[in-house]
Design an enzyme around this catalytic site. Sequence first.
Site, PDB file in Angstrom:
ATOM      1  N   SER A  42     -22.271  11.413 -17.774  1.00 11.18           N
ATOM      2  CA  SER A  42     -21.209  12.379 -18.016  1.00 11.18           C
ATOM      3  C   SER A  42     -21.814  13.709 -18.464  1.00 11.18           C
ATOM      4  O   SER A  42     -22.594  13.760 -19.410  1.00 11.18           O
ATOM      5  CB  SER A  42     -20.250  11.852 -19.080  1.00 11.18           C
ATOM      6  N   GLY A  43     -21.446  14.764 -17.773  1.00 10.41           N
ATOM      7  CA  GLY A  43     -21.984  16.086 -18.076  1.00 10.41           C
ATOM      8  C   GLY A  43     -23.197  16.462 -17.268  1.00 10.41           C
ATOM      9  O   GLY A  43     -23.774  17.534 -17.476  1.00 10.41           O
ATOM     10  N   GLY A  93     -19.791   8.797 -14.930  1.00 14.94           N
ATOM     11  CA  GLY A  93     -21.144   8.348 -15.177  1.00 14.94           C
ATOM     12  C   GLY A  93     -21.209   7.273 -16.233  1.00 14.94           C
ATOM     13  O   GLY A  93     -20.199   6.884 -16.848  1.00 14.94           O
ATOM     14  N   THR A 136     -19.105  16.581 -10.915  1.00 18.37           N
ATOM     15  CA  THR A 136     -17.895  17.247 -10.419  1.00 18.37           C
ATOM     16  C   THR A 136     -18.235  18.560  -9.733  1.00 18.37           C
ATOM     17  O   THR A 136     -17.678  18.889  -8.673  1.00 18.37           O
ATOM     18  CB  THR A 136     -16.928  17.491 -11.593  1.00 18.37           C
ATOM     19  N   ASN A 166     -19.478  16.166 -22.390  1.00 15.80           N
ATOM     20  CA  ASN A 166     -19.169  17.057 -21.279  1.00 15.80           C
ATOM     21  C   ASN A 166     -17.827  17.712 -21.528  1.00 15.80           C
ATOM     22  O   ASN A 166     -16.859  17.050 -21.907  1.00 15.80           O
ATOM     23  CB  ASN A 166     -19.146  16.250 -19.962  1.00 15.80           C
ATOM     24  N   SER A 173     -15.304  16.480 -18.253  1.00 12.91           N
ATOM     25  CA  SER A 173     -15.635  15.121 -17.835  1.00 12.91           C
ATOM     26  C   SER A 173     -14.489  14.530 -17.021  1.00 12.91           C
ATOM     27  O   SER A 173     -13.318  14.587 -17.423  1.00 12.91           O
ATOM     28  CB  SER A 173     -15.909  14.247 -19.060  1.00 12.91           C
ATOM     29  N   SER A 174     -14.816  13.948 -15.881  1.00 13.29           N
ATOM     30  CA  SER A 174     -13.808  13.288 -15.046  1.00 13.29           C
ATOM     31  C   SER A 174     -13.436  11.966 -15.691  1.00 13.29           C
ATOM     32  O   SER A 174     -14.282  11.095 -15.876  1.00 13.29           O
ATOM     33  CB  SER A 174     -14.359  13.060 -13.634  1.00 13.29           C
ATOM     34  N   GLU A 204     -21.529   5.514 -19.581  1.00 11.75           N
ATOM     35  CA  GLU A 204     -21.049   5.981 -20.877  1.00 11.75           C
ATOM     36  C   GLU A 204     -21.423   4.985 -21.968  1.00 11.75           C
ATOM     37  O   GLU A 204     -21.349   3.764 -21.769  1.00 11.75           O
ATOM     38  CB  GLU A 204     -19.528   6.177 -20.862  1.00 11.75           C
TER      39      GLU A 204
END
Length: 964
Positions: free
Chosen positions: A134-135, A417, A139, A190, A193-194, A419
């Site tokens: 994440s980050g 991602g 995206t 992030n 973050s999605s 986590e």
Amino acid sequence: MLQQVNGHSSGPDAHSGKALREDLQEFLGQEAPLHLLDDLTKVNPVTLETVLRCLQARYMADTFYTNAGCTLVALNPFKPVPQLYSPDLMKEYHAAPQPQKLKPHIFTVGEQTYRNVKSLIEPVNQSIVVSGESGAGKTWTSRCLMKFYAVVAASPTSWESHKIAERIEQRILNSNPVMEAFGNACTLRNNNSSRFGKFIQLQMNRAHQMTGAAVQTYLLEKTRVACQASNERNFHIFYQICKGASADERLRWHLPEGAAFSWLPNPERTLEEDCFEVTREAMLHLGIDTLTQNNIFKILAGLLHLGNVRFADCEDEAQPCQLMDDAKGSVRTSASLLWLPEDPLLETLRIRTIRAGRQQQVFRKPCSLAECDTRRDCLAKLIYARLFDWLVSVINSSIYAAPDSWTTFIGLLDVYGFESFPDNSLEQLCINYANEKLQQHFVAHYLRAQQEEYALEGLEWSFVNYQDNQTCLDLIEGTPISICSLLNEECRLNRPSSAAQLQTRIESALAGSPCLGHDKLSREPSFIVVHYAGPVRYHTAGLVEKNKDPVPPELTRLLQQSEDPLLKVLFPTDPEEKSQEEPSGKSRTPVLTVVSRFKASLEQLLQVLHSTTPHYIRCIKPNSKGQAQTFLPEEVLSQLEACGLVETIHISAAGFPIRVSHQNFVERYALLRRLHPRTARGPQSPSLNEGCSEWSPQAAEATLQPLLQDILRTLPALPGAAATSGDPVEATPATVHCGRTKVFMTDSTLELLERRRAQVLEQCARCIQAGWRRHRHRRQERQRQAAVLIQAAIRSWLTRKQVQRLHAAATVIKRAWRKWRIRMAFLASKELDGVEEKHLFQVPGSPSSFPLPQAQSWLLGAIIRLWPLGLVLANAAVGVHGFQRKLVVWACLQLPNSSPRSYTVQTAQEQDGVTSIRALPQGSIKFHCRKSPLRYADICPEPSSDSVTGFNQILLERHRLGHV
């Protein structure tokens, strides 16, 4: 060792310090060439340290993309780099003959997938798996790839199709800000973050133009609507409407300035994603009009007010919980925004309906404080999840293309991602489970498949020990017992169980798994799963309830009573519709849990990925703080180990990335045998045509093996002869190997073969050119000789004609000259003075004794008249000039115009004047002559007594002649 390489620690003794300095100097000396290595397989040796140094050197040089075999490594720059994603750069990669020769970029992967789809031989659907923590920039990478495809795949010829392509392109690009606003949130790692996974399918027609797209989402983290971790935020759209709404909209949505909402933490943080106008404009392009947008935002505002509803604990369990004093207004506002009746809303939140018995008797039971809060949160999550799914359906309908209008597609997979938070629950378990499946897909597709192919082809291959995560997957999803099966069983039994009991059951049932651990120091019930990226501790509290995801039927019935037009669409009142959250009491069919639904959708996604040609982009986060030009080796190292990049680099560098079948190899490189004609036609080297006459597998293998050996022997740069399968005599070369059905080689061998093939083609081209030039030269020589012969014939004919004309003219001239000379001689003899004339011997039959003919008389008269002029001019050409010369000519021409018979020869004794037939000179005539340059020009011989002197004594003065 890594800390020493990067200079973060030093040894206590002098020797360690010296070694550290030497290592640091060596690293700094290699810093310049390291950032020029665009492929991690070129570093030597291939270790974590060297790979890490190469990535750090390239990151500090603002080079953020690096190849790693078949994978592209993308480092997040954490700063805007507009020139790196400009439309001109997109067109450059699209127009390049070989994009892989350019610098590594996500556009290289995009162009490669697009050209594979355009392949006329065998077009195959493509997929790009964008993975990372994440980050790390997943995206953004997906967004740039969509822009790239929108640019290169929207080039139609007709104006109508051009407008359609522009509309689809704009809608595909506009789907990004809408889905990010409703599905992304700010987390600890992030800012964007999605919180859901998506698979975007870009559909192409036969002309390779983008005709449509489809979006499929996975596991929206709807719990974030009602529960946010510390220092995290809710979905972006809630902050956008609170910060970007106008005064009139705030009044209608009951969002005054500075209002506090329980479900809107950290409102003071301002992010780039908090742009309300961009979201509204994108929704407008997707076909969502302003009225529908206002309806959506009104519902979201109602959810925010619903979050402020607080209940007070009641001592009497038979009585429902009472509202807090400050929550009554929030209930009223929320009910008005959702167009729900206030009393049924409160009753549904505080009272539970139970159906029991065979007659399905209905009992009403007040809910506890925890149950009231759970039902309130469940109502908000249900509305938001339905709203998100409706938005996805609207996006799909706006970019939808009929199935018969497209033939191939390119898929973009952007999933959350890996986590690992201090408090991990069911959401993190599902997210990490998805990442484990994708990692296994990568391992199965590249690492394991490549090694198995080498073994199948008979290569003497030193296998690399890569990290296989099948054991971890068996722990999560395996049969018959796994974490998922235990959670589903707890939901199916529908019995009360505590978090400690669930922990005990998991540890006892799965005690033999090496990937399951336990934290003995933790006070909360939990278990540890050792993932490929590292161990993660999951709390068992709330796992079963989240897996059930129960939706009380009275909540659904309440929302069906809403007068809001959008909620009527989201919750239709169709009696045939049965919500999966509302099973019938007589039906024993188990309810699909969250884990079951997610597992089914994940299996469907993997089936799509297996049917396509996958490409991988590994996004790496240089630091967890999001700072530019900051590279933390420890954090990057953990990500490199997690994504299996080192194993990928090992196999790519030590293996054979180029694989060509025997038949294709011989067809392309058979002409290399021309380099060694002696070995090309040996007894064991049949020609290619002979080998293709009877093309059974056995005959083909027997025919192609000698040809392969002949071709590979033409490469002196190889370390040895290429070994074939089952050939123990010859050693296996380091750069090429002949397998059972394919030829495996490295990039250097392929370059050498292509170079030799180009040399042979150049020789053939030179032979063809030499033959053509020789033929052209011979033809030109024949044409030149023919032209010379024709020119010689014409010139000889013209010369003969010219000579004939000159000969005729010369004959006429000679004839006239002879006549003139005879007559001049005759006249000269007649011209003698009287005395001299008398002494001449009169020859009988002379021309003077008989009269001349008339023509000769006329010619003689002309000569008599004109010859004095010639004589005077000849003697006076030098001394007399100008007007004087003209006078002399005039004086000489004063002759009587009579016939020559009228002239008589007179002697000096008979007449006073010049004793000549010439005209008498008028006055004195003087001639001034220069001395002749000739040696004897001025010497005159002695005149004889009978010589003719009339010509030399004619120029006398008249008065002298009178005295003679």
